[in-house]
Design a protein around this motif. Structure first.
Motif, PDB file in Angstrom:
ATOM      1  N   ARG A 120      51.223  -2.694  47.437  1.00  0.00           N
ATOM      2  CA  ARG A 120      51.185  -2.789  45.854  1.00  0.00           C
ATOM      3  C   ARG A 120      51.548  -4.734  46.675  1.00  0.00           C
ATOM      4  N   GLY A 121      51.137  -6.280  45.542  1.00  0.00           N
ATOM      5  CA  GLY A 121      51.522  -7.087  45.489  1.00  0.00           C
ATOM      6  C   GLY A 121      51.965  -7.357  44.336  1.00  0.00           C
ATOM      7  N   TYR A 155      71.851 -20.287  31.006  1.00  0.00           N
ATOM      8  CA  TYR A 155      70.618 -20.344  31.277  1.00  0.00           C
ATOM      9  C   TYR A 155      70.636 -19.203  33.058  1.00  0.00           C
ATOM     10  N   GLN A 156      69.361 -18.553  33.046  1.00  0.00           N
ATOM     11  CA  GLN A 156      69.021 -17.976  34.153  1.00  0.00           C
ATOM     12  C   GLN A 156      68.398 -18.006  34.983  1.00  0.00           C
ATOM     13  N   MET A 157      67.729 -18.209  35.665  1.00  0.00           N
ATOM     14  CA  MET A 157      66.266 -17.930  35.700  1.00  0.00           C
ATOM     15  C   MET A 157      65.910 -17.780  37.339  1.00  0.00           C
ATOM     16  N   SER A 158      64.568 -16.672  37.464  1.00  0.00           N
ATOM     17  CA  SER A 158      65.018 -16.775  38.442  1.00  0.00           C
ATOM     18  C   SER A 158      63.107 -16.351  38.616  1.00  0.00           C
ATOM     19  N   ALA A 159      62.487 -16.506  39.800  1.00  0.00           N
ATOM     20  CA  ALA A 159      61.180 -15.827  40.240  1.00  0.00           C
ATOM     21  C   ALA A 159      60.703 -15.333  42.122  1.00  0.00           C
ATOM     22  N   ASN A 160      60.437 -13.984  41.976  1.00  0.00           N
ATOM     23  CA  ASN A 160      60.574 -13.534  42.558  1.00  0.00           C
ATOM     24  C   ASN A 160      58.757 -12.749  43.429  1.00  0.00           C
ATOM     25  N   ALA A 161      58.387 -13.197  44.455  1.00  0.00           N
ATOM     26  CA  ALA A 161      56.880 -12.617  44.900  1.00  0.00           C
ATOM     27  C   ALA A 161      56.941 -11.851  46.014  1.00  0.00           C
ATOM     28  N   TRP A 162      57.159 -10.199  46.406  1.00  0.00           N
ATOM     29  CA  TRP A 162      56.852  -9.673  47.079  1.00  0.00           C
ATOM     30  C   TRP A 162      55.513  -8.196  46.674  1.00  0.00           C
ATOM     31  N   ALA A 163      55.654  -7.709  48.327  1.00  0.00           N
ATOM     32  CA  ALA A 163      54.382  -6.926  48.591  1.00  0.00           C
ATOM     33  C   ALA A 163      55.089  -5.605  49.019  1.00  0.00           C
ATOM     34  N   GLU A 164      54.935  -4.359  48.682  1.00  0.00           N
ATOM     35  CA  GLU A 164      55.131  -2.523  48.879  1.00  0.00           C
ATOM     36  C   GLU A 164      54.101  -2.311  49.346  1.00  0.00           C
ATOM     37  N   THR A 165      55.100  -1.042  50.050  1.00  0.00           N
ATOM     38  CA  THR A 165      54.190  -0.403  51.175  1.00  0.00           C
ATOM     39  C   THR A 165      55.246   1.470  51.324  1.00  0.00           C
ATOM     40  N   GLY A 166      54.745   1.738  49.837  1.00  0.00           N
ATOM     41  CA  GLY A 166      54.941   3.361  49.661  1.00  0.00           C
ATOM     42  C   GLY A 166      54.707   4.271  49.894  1.00  0.00           C
ATOM     43  N   ILE A 167      55.358   5.665  49.959  1.00  0.00           N
ATOM     44  CA  ILE A 167      54.920   6.437  50.192  1.00  0.00           C
ATOM     45  C   ILE A 167      55.442   7.854  49.321  1.00  0.00           C
ATOM     46  N   TYR A 189      58.684   0.406  50.677  1.00  0.00           N
ATOM     47  CA  TYR A 189      59.123  -0.640  52.019  1.00  0.00           C
ATOM     48  C   TYR A 189      58.707  -1.861  51.607  1.00  0.00           C
ATOM     49  N   LEU A 190      59.762  -3.356  51.257  1.00  0.00           N
ATOM     50  CA  LEU A 190      59.610  -4.343  50.576  1.00  0.00           C
ATOM     51  C   LEU A 190      59.517  -5.728  51.072  1.00  0.00           C
ATOM     52  N   MET A 191      58.478  -6.189  51.037  1.00  0.00           N
ATOM     53  CA  MET A 191      58.277  -7.662  51.933  1.00  0.00           C
ATOM     54  C   MET A 191      58.693  -8.698  51.461  1.00  0.00           C
ATOM     55  N   LYS A 243      56.468 -14.264  55.239  1.00  0.00           N
ATOM     56  CA  LYS A 243      57.067 -13.120  54.990  1.00  0.00           C
ATOM     57  C   LYS A 243      58.678 -13.678  55.410  1.00  0.00           C
ATOM     58  N   SER A 244      59.828 -13.776  54.021  1.00  0.00           N
ATOM     59  CA  SER A 244      60.578 -14.225  54.562  1.00  0.00           C
ATOM     60  C   SER A 244      62.255 -13.223  54.196  1.00  0.00           C
ATOM     61  N   ALA A 245      61.180 -11.331  54.227  1.00  0.00           N
ATOM     62  CA  ALA A 245      62.557 -11.230  53.202  1.00  0.00           C
ATOM     63  C   ALA A 245      62.106  -9.620  53.505  1.00  0.00           C
ATOM     64  N   ASP A 246      62.608  -8.858  53.764  1.00  0.00           N
ATOM     65  CA  ASP A 246      62.728  -7.215  53.975  1.00  0.00           C
ATOM     66  C   ASP A 246      63.434  -6.870  52.841  1.00  0.00           C
ATOM     67  N   GLY A 247      63.560  -5.170  52.503  1.00  0.00           N
ATOM     68  CA  GLY A 247      64.320  -4.620  51.740  1.00  0.00           C
ATOM     69  C   GLY A 247      63.515  -2.966  51.971  1.00  0.00           C
TER      70      GLY A 247
END
Length: 692
Positions: A120-121, A155-167, A189-191, A243-247
């Motif tokens: 999933r992206g 105020y609060q602002m945020s943007a996030n782009a990530w991919a998921e590989t899941g089971i 597993y988040l990238m 890829k600049s983060a894991d989670g």
């Protein structure tokens, strides 16, 4: 002063979108592997053997600051300011979502367990509490020769782009006839592929056009912080897709189904165990509860915060090249460090589905954001309530969700699934019919569905053909689907016939009736088939339970020894009668009344014991008075006292049919009424045996 620089400096935006994906399609029991998005329990007891998603894309966009007619937006001469309607507010909010479900599949491990693997992206952005009024004023009325004030606040602002590989693993927890419960969990597993965020506190900007002579001045206060991942430059002009983060993330879910008609579709497998075909929906009502997107990403990046409390000239502000230079050179940096973690849009989902009949359903779904929009670098969905009627079948489904979306209002959409294709929108009908559309979403995708097959049972006897010994002739499960034989032709099947080779009677399990004790009463009618008796007593001898020489059939007191002369009941002797009346005469009443004094309770209990020893005897409870007072009043008092004693005895368990209350007034004295002692004797109650 450069208008675009000031506009960027106060960071105003006013859009809001739905944070959900595949609206409408998610309610379909044939959504297959897509079910893991909203509730990981969906994939067990699925209508698919296997479901393979090739590609699916869902995009959502909306806006509570600006609205326009959809057709006008597509025109070449569309003017943003003139052809739309602006609705600024003190606190506009934004959150956006692009959700791509890549190659994914689900399959059944066995009848109680299922597994899914998915890719999933996702792209999410949030903008919270931005002052749309200020943006509206600047964009329409800004004049460098006029003063203006910006009161942005927080105020609060945020943007996030990530991919998921899941089971995903899902299992059946309870399967007890009408009640069915399943649960599931997804581990992801988040990238991370990019993250940027900013926040502000107590921001106020005051522009003085006159300033100090030849140029204007800018007075500001408050605090601004921003951070970003390393693959995004500080000026936000360049972005490198790496890829600049894991989670890690977790989804949890449970689904309960109420199946009142379970017996109508239950068949048996080769071992005779109950089996519910997987190709049909078996519930009347279904309830789902899930928690999705528990997790976060820790990016490699920096965060800087600035105190913008200062008074500067307009020239100084314009001479700085970029936004970062303005902050570093004109204001005070108060902290610098690593970027904070990006929190996923955690949400709670509540779902109820009503199976109106075989193909028509009504779904009620609520998605609630769990994250707080006031937290830094945190994504959140829009709270939404959807009511979705749908037609659903194996190869085709159609649905039309009506939703109320936080900050956006009512949205009406439509979607369909036709074999491998699914396409739809949660807002398309609103977009096409509204002159002031504020949002739009759309999704589409392709999959390879492999449906559960329908088990065959040609003779409809509940035994599957593959294990049916007589597949074209109905028969019971216990005989492997074949009818039972009746060897002796007495209409009692051999399985139930105790005499399978000798014709008998159905009522006697296929055997002829016998008279074991030879008393002339057949065993079927004989309550004592092994002991000779009489016809009148259903083949049993007459008993004498109390052994008093009177048979129970003639004994009025079969469990109490008595005399033949008294029909088997004990006889009340003169001595007992005397004792009974001695007790009765001591019953005390309140003066001039029929209420019994409490101290007479023990006497009445003793009287009850005597009466219970002669259960077949009947008695009169007789009330008497002295001659003091008028005859009518004495008569009435005697009757009331006799009745009071009777009622007490009846309340304590004596059969009322055995007692008769009589009042004699002063008519039957047993002593002279001239003296006090005699009058006391005359005020009495007697309990006398009624002789037949």
């Amino acid at each position: 002063m450069n208008k675009s620089i000031l506009t960027a400096f106060i960071i105003l935006i006013a859009a809001t979108v739905q944070g959900q994906s595949y609206i409408g399609f998610g309610t379909d029991n044939y959504n297959g592997v897509h079910g893991v998005i909203s509730n990981p329990a969906n994939i067990v007891d699925s209508r698919f053997k296997t479901d393979i998603n090739l590609i699916g894309v869902s995009g959502l966009i909306g806006n509570d600051y600006y609205s326009a007619k959809f057709g006008d937006i597509l025109k070449d001469d569309f003017d943003f300011d003139d052809d739309g309607t602006k609705s600024p507010k003190n606190a506009n909010n934004a959150y956006g979502n692009v959700d791509i479900l890549g190659p994914s599949f689900m399959f059944n491990i066995n009848s109680r367990n299922s597994l899914a693997i998915f890719t999933r992206g996702r792209v999410f952005f949030n903008v919270n509490d931005i002052n749309g009024d200020t943006y509206d004023n600047i964009s329409n009325e800004f004049d460098e020769n006029e003063d203006f004030n910006v009161n942005e606040g927080d105020y609060q602002m945020s943007a996030n782009a990530w991919a998921e590989t899941g089971i995903t693993y899902a299992t059946v927890l309870v399967n007890q006839e009408q009640h069915f419960l399943k649960g599931g969990i997804s581990l992801k597993y988040l990238m991370g592929y990019g993250n940027a965020y900013s926040s502000g506190k107590n921001i106020v900007i005051d522009y003085d056009a006159d300033g100090s002579g030849t140029t204007g001045s800018i007075d500001s206060q408050g605090e601004i912080a921003y951070g970003n991942s390393d693959n995004i430059t500080n000026d936000f002009e360049d972005y490198e897709f790496v890829k600049s983060a894991d989670g890690f993330g977790v989804d949890l879910g449970f689904i309960y189904e109420w199946r009142p008609n379970f017996a109508d579709y239950t068949v048996t497998d080769k071992d005779g165990n109950p089996y519910a075909p997987k190709d049909i929906n078996k519930y009347k009502l279904k309830f789902g509860l899930s928690l999705t997107d528990l997790g976060s990403l820790k990016y490699k990046g920096t965060e800087n915060a600035y105190d913008i409390t200062n008074s500067i000239s307009e020239d100084d502000f314009d001479n700085e090249e970029g936004f970062e230079d303005k902050l570093n050179n004109l204001y005070t940096q108060i902290r610098s460090g690593n970027a904070s973690k990006a929190v996923l849009p955690t949400a709670l989902h509540l779902n109820a589905d009503w199976n109106i009949n075989n193909h028509f359903y009504m779904n009620l779904n609520t998605d609630l954001s769990i994250t707080s929009k006031s937290n830094s670098n945190t994504n959140s969905i829009a709270n939404i309530v959807s009511l979705t009627p749908r037609f659903e079948s194996k190869w085709f489904s159609f649905y039309s969700p009506v939703s109320y979306v936080q900050n956006l209002g009512v949205q009406w959409g439509a979607g369909l699934r036709a074999g491998p294709l699914y396409v739809g929108s949660g807002s398309i009908l609103t977009v096409l019919t509204s002159d002031q559309s504020k949002g739009a979403d759309v999704y589409a995708g392709l999959k390879i569905p492999i449906y559960q097959s329908r088990p065959k049972d040609k003779d409809d006897d509940g035994v599957l053909d593959k294990v049916d010994g007589c597949p074209e002739v109905p028969g019971p499960i216990e005989n492997n689907g074949c009818p039972w034989p009746d060897t002796d032709g007495d209409q009692v099947l051999d399985k139930d016939d105790n005499c399978p080779e000798e014709a008998g009677i159905i009522e006697n399990k296929g055997c002829p009736w016998e008279d074991t004790d030879n008393d002339g009463v057949l065993d079927k009618d004989d309550n004592c088939p092994e002991e000779a008796g009489v016809v009148e007593n259903q083949g049993c001898p007459w008993p004498d339970t109390d052994a008093d020489g009177v048979l129970d059939k003639d004994d009025n007191c079969p469990e109490v020894p008595g005399t033949v002369a008294n029909n088997g009941c004990p006889e009340l002797t003169e001595e007992v009668q005397k004792t009974l009346n001695e007790y009765a005469k001591t019953i005390l009443f309140n003066s001039g009344k029929a209420t019994i004094k409490i101290e007479s309770t023990n006497v009445l209990v003793d009287i009850m014991k005597i009466l219970n020893e002669y259960p077949n005897a009947t008695f009169t409870v007789e009330g008497h008075t002295d001659s003091i007072g008028s005859v009518p009043s004495n008569q009435k008092l005697s009757e009331e006292r006799a009745l009071s004693v009777k009622n007490f005895l009846v309340e304590k368990g004596i059969d009322s049919a055995r007692l008769t209350a009589i009042g004699y007034g002063e008519s039957k004295p047993i002593a002279t009424n001239m003296y006090k002692a005699g009058r006391a004797e005359n005020r009495r109650v007697e309990i006398n045996l009624v002789k037949n």
